[in-house]
Design a protein around this motif. Structure first.
Motif, mmCIF file in Angstrom:
data_model
loop_
_atom_site.group_PDB
_atom_site.id
_atom_site.type_symbol
_atom_site.label_atom_id
_atom_site.label_comp_id
_atom_site.label_asym_id
_atom_site.label_seq_id
_atom_site.Cartn_x
_atom_site.Cartn_y
_atom_site.Cartn_z
ATOM 1 N N THR A 153 0.837 -1.192 0.000
ATOM 2 C CA THR A 153 0.000 0.000 0.000
ATOM 3 C C THR A 153 0.880 1.253 0.000
ATOM 4 O O THR A 153 1.787 1.400 0.811
ATOM 5 N N GLY A 154 0.601 2.124 -0.932
ATOM 6 C CA GLY A 154 1.368 3.360 -1.020
ATOM 7 C C GLY A 154 2.541 3.307 -1.970
ATOM 8 O O GLY A 154 3.155 4.345 -2.259
ATOM 9 N N GLU A 155 2.881 2.104 -2.458
ATOM 10 C CA GLU A 155 3.967 2.021 -3.447
ATOM 11 C C GLU A 155 3.511 2.663 -4.756
ATOM 12 O O GLU A 155 2.336 2.575 -5.125
ATOM 13 N N PRO A 156 4.424 3.308 -5.490
ATOM 14 C CA PRO A 156 4.008 4.162 -6.606
ATOM 15 C C PRO A 156 3.595 3.447 -7.884
ATOM 16 O O PRO A 156 2.909 4.031 -8.729
ATOM 17 N N ASP A 157 4.026 2.195 -8.073
ATOM 18 C CA ASP A 157 3.724 1.527 -9.342
ATOM 19 C C ASP A 157 3.616 0.026 -9.121
ATOM 20 O O ASP A 157 3.917 -0.485 -8.038
ATOM 21 N N ALA A 158 3.197 -0.681 -10.171
ATOM 22 C CA ALA A 158 2.904 -2.107 -10.064
ATOM 23 C C ALA A 158 4.141 -2.921 -9.702
ATOM 24 O O ALA A 158 4.073 -3.833 -8.865
ATOM 25 N N ILE A 159 5.273 -2.626 -10.323
ATOM 26 C CA ILE A 159 6.487 -3.381 -10.027
ATOM 27 C C ILE A 159 6.899 -3.185 -8.573
ATOM 28 O O ILE A 159 7.277 -4.136 -7.874
ATOM 29 N N SER A 160 6.820 -1.956 -8.096
ATOM 30 C CA SER A 160 7.169 -1.688 -6.695
ATOM 31 C C SER A 160 6.228 -2.402 -5.746
ATOM 32 O O SER A 160 6.647 -2.925 -4.706
ATOM 33 N N ARG A 161 4.942 -2.435 -6.089
ATOM 34 C CA ARG A 161 3.975 -3.125 -5.233
ATOM 35 C C ARG A 161 4.241 -4.625 -5.218
ATOM 36 O O ARG A 161 4.178 -5.267 -4.161
ATOM 37 N N PHE A 206 9.942 -13.563 -13.026
ATOM 38 C CA PHE A 206 8.605 -13.193 -13.494
ATOM 39 C C PHE A 206 8.544 -11.786 -14.068
ATOM 40 O O PHE A 206 7.474 -11.177 -14.128
ATOM 41 N N ALA A 207 9.712 -11.267 -14.496
ATOM 42 C CA ALA A 207 9.710 -9.934 -15.113
ATOM 43 C C ALA A 207 8.925 -9.924 -16.414
ATOM 44 O O ALA A 207 8.272 -8.942 -16.765
ATOM 45 N N LEU A 208 9.002 -11.024 -17.183
ATOM 46 C CA LEU A 208 8.182 -11.224 -18.371
ATOM 47 C C LEU A 208 8.247 -10.060 -19.353
ATOM 48 O O LEU A 208 7.229 -9.497 -19.746
ATOM 49 N N PRO A 209 9.448 -9.681 -19.794
ATOM 50 C CA PRO A 209 9.519 -8.552 -20.718
ATOM 51 C C PRO A 209 8.810 -8.799 -22.034
ATOM 52 O O PRO A 209 8.361 -7.866 -22.695
ATOM 53 N N ASP A 210 8.697 -10.070 -22.456
ATOM 54 C CA ASP A 210 8.054 -10.361 -23.737
ATOM 55 C C ASP A 210 6.582 -9.994 -23.743
ATOM 56 O O ASP A 210 5.963 -9.920 -24.813
ATOM 57 N N LEU A 211 6.003 -9.776 -22.562
ATOM 58 C CA LEU A 211 4.595 -9.404 -22.540
ATOM 59 C C LEU A 211 4.368 -8.053 -23.198
ATOM 60 O O LEU A 211 3.244 -7.725 -23.589
ATOM 61 N N ALA A 245 -5.574 -18.127 -4.349
ATOM 62 C CA ALA A 245 -6.374 -17.314 -5.260
ATOM 63 C C ALA A 245 -6.394 -15.854 -4.818
ATOM 64 O O ALA A 245 -6.368 -14.937 -5.651
ATOM 65 N N ALA A 246 -6.434 -15.625 -3.511
ATOM 66 C CA ALA A 246 -6.425 -14.249 -3.005
ATOM 67 C C ALA A 246 -5.107 -13.559 -3.335
ATOM 68 O O ALA A 246 -5.089 -12.397 -3.770
ATOM 69 N N PHE A 247 -3.994 -14.278 -3.144
ATOM 70 C CA PHE A 247 -2.704 -13.708 -3.493
ATOM 71 C C PHE A 247 -2.597 -13.495 -5.007
ATOM 72 O O PHE A 247 -2.040 -12.485 -5.462
ATOM 73 N N ALA A 248 -3.131 -14.420 -5.791
ATOM 74 C CA ALA A 248 -3.093 -14.276 -7.247
ATOM 75 C C ALA A 248 -3.897 -13.069 -7.702
ATOM 76 O O ALA A 248 -3.520 -12.382 -8.661
ATOM 77 N N GLN A 249 -5.002 -12.784 -7.019
ATOM 78 C CA GLN A 249 -5.811 -11.638 -7.389
ATOM 79 C C GLN A 249 -5.046 -10.335 -7.195
ATOM 80 O O GLN A 249 -5.163 -9.396 -7.997
ATOM 81 N N VAL A 250 -4.254 -10.267 -6.131
ATOM 82 C CA VAL A 250 -3.409 -9.091 -5.909
ATOM 83 C C VAL A 250 -2.452 -8.905 -7.086
ATOM 84 O O VAL A 250 -2.259 -7.788 -7.587
ATOM 85 N N ILE A 251 -1.858 -10.003 -7.551
ATOM 86 C CA ILE A 251 -0.937 -9.933 -8.681
ATOM 87 C C ILE A 251 -1.676 -9.558 -9.958
ATOM 88 O O ILE A 251 -1.203 -8.740 -10.760
ATOM 89 N N ALA A 252 -2.863 -10.132 -10.168
ATOM 90 C CA ALA A 252 -3.620 -9.876 -11.394
ATOM 91 C C ALA A 252 -3.940 -8.398 -11.562
ATOM 92 O O ALA A 252 -3.873 -7.855 -12.671
ATOM 93 N N VAL A 253 -4.300 -7.745 -10.475
ATOM 94 C CA VAL A 253 -4.601 -6.306 -10.540
ATOM 95 C C VAL A 253 -3.400 -5.535 -11.078
ATOM 96 O O VAL A 253 -3.530 -4.645 -11.925
ATOM 97 N N ASN A 254 -2.214 -5.900 -10.604
ATOM 98 C CA ASN A 254 -1.005 -5.205 -11.048
ATOM 99 C C ASN A 254 -0.601 -5.609 -12.465
ATOM 100 O O ASN A 254 -0.057 -4.788 -13.212
ATOM 101 N N MET A 255 -0.872 -6.848 -12.855
ATOM 102 C CA MET A 255 -0.590 -7.256 -14.226
ATOM 103 C C MET A 255 -1.461 -6.473 -15.217
ATOM 104 O O MET A 255 -1.008 -6.109 -16.300
ATOM 105 N N ARG A 256 -2.693 -6.196 -14.835
ATOM 106 C CA ARG A 256 -3.565 -5.403 -15.710
ATOM 107 C C ARG A 256 -3.028 -3.990 -15.885
ATOM 108 O O ARG A 256 -3.178 -3.383 -16.948
ATOM 109 N N GLU A 257 -2.410 -3.461 -14.834
ATOM 110 C CA GLU A 257 -1.811 -2.125 -14.938
ATOM 111 C C GLU A 257 -0.579 -2.154 -15.829
ATOM 112 O O GLU A 257 -0.383 -1.274 -16.670
ATOM 113 N N LEU A 258 0.257 -3.177 -15.649
ATOM 114 C CA LEU A 258 1.499 -3.259 -16.411
ATOM 115 C C LEU A 258 1.247 -3.579 -17.883
ATOM 116 O O LEU A 258 1.885 -3.009 -18.773
#
Length: 218
Positions: free
Chosen positions: A94-102, A202-207, A144-157
């Motif tokens: 909470t409060g981190e500025p971007d998806a990677i930081s979060r 999991f940096a996944l630059p090819d995405l 699934a709860a932890f994955a949902q946290v990641i999914a939100v940030n993947m949508r941003e990235l």
């Protein structure tokens, strides 16, 4: 104070001025803490009510005032532990500025939590999947709860990536397997040192190749 934020110290014997609610809460906390300690030391299959009440320092009658059986108390103990894990993760990102930081902050908080509480790590990560269908379902819900946290940030990235939920499930599944092997071998203290490697994995630059029309194949 026992690991897992549960107090295993006994209340004073004889007359005291502690409220009934306080005594009940303290008894539950001692029992839940004992469950984690015994399950971590001996495994879920060897967990018994006798072992729990001996470790908690409560009577059998007190145990059954609060819990139905060993499955009930184990589920309650691991539910509480998973809630504490999620609270640490959310507080960290909470409060981190971007998806990677979060992602980095949340992963670091999770690994630190498991490294500093070996009994909870073993009870939740190694023993819970062996504790029957209900415990396995709780594990699925936690992942699934932890994955949902990641999914939100993947949508941003990667806003145009076609299936961020599956991507997040894959990432959390990979993290779980890495953590499981370390915890099973008693290497919890090594977990924080894995954060950078996991992030790089999991940096996944090819995405970045996924453009607005990629999902449709055009």
């Amino acid at each position: 104070m026992a690991r897992g934020d549960e107090d295993l110290t006994r209340l004073p014997s004889g007359r005291h001025r502690l409220s009934r609610d306080y005594v009940a809460h303290h008894q539950r906390s001692r029992i839940l803490g004992a469950v984690v300690q015994v399950a971590a030391a001996d495994g879920y299959q060897a967990l018994t009510v006798d072992a729990i009440i001996a470790a908690a320092g409560v009577s059998r009658a007190t145990f059954y005032q609060h819990f139905r059986n060993k499955e009930d108390v184990f589920l309650r103990a691991t539910d509480a532990a998973f809630e504490r894990m999620m609270e640490r993760v959310v507080r960290a990102y909470t409060g981190e500025p971007d998806a990677i930081s979060r992602f980095s902050a949340g992963l670091g908080a999770l690994l630190d939590f498991l490294a500093t509480d070996a009994a909870t790590a073993r009870a939740c990560i190694v023993e819970a999947p062996t504790a029957g269908p209900a415990a396995a379902a709780r594990m699925d819900d936690a992942l699934a709860a932890f994955a949902q946290v990641i999914a939100v940030n993947m949508r941003e990235l990667y806003p145009h990536y076609p299936d961020p939920d599956l991507l997040a499930e894959t990432i959390i599944g990979g993290i779980y397997q890495v953590v499981y092997r370390r915890v099973r071998r008693g290497e919890e203290a090594d977990l924080p040192g894995l954060r950078s490697g996991l992030l790089n994995s999991f940096a996944l630059p090819d995405l970045n190749r996924w453009g607005p029309d990629a999902a449709s194949g055009t």
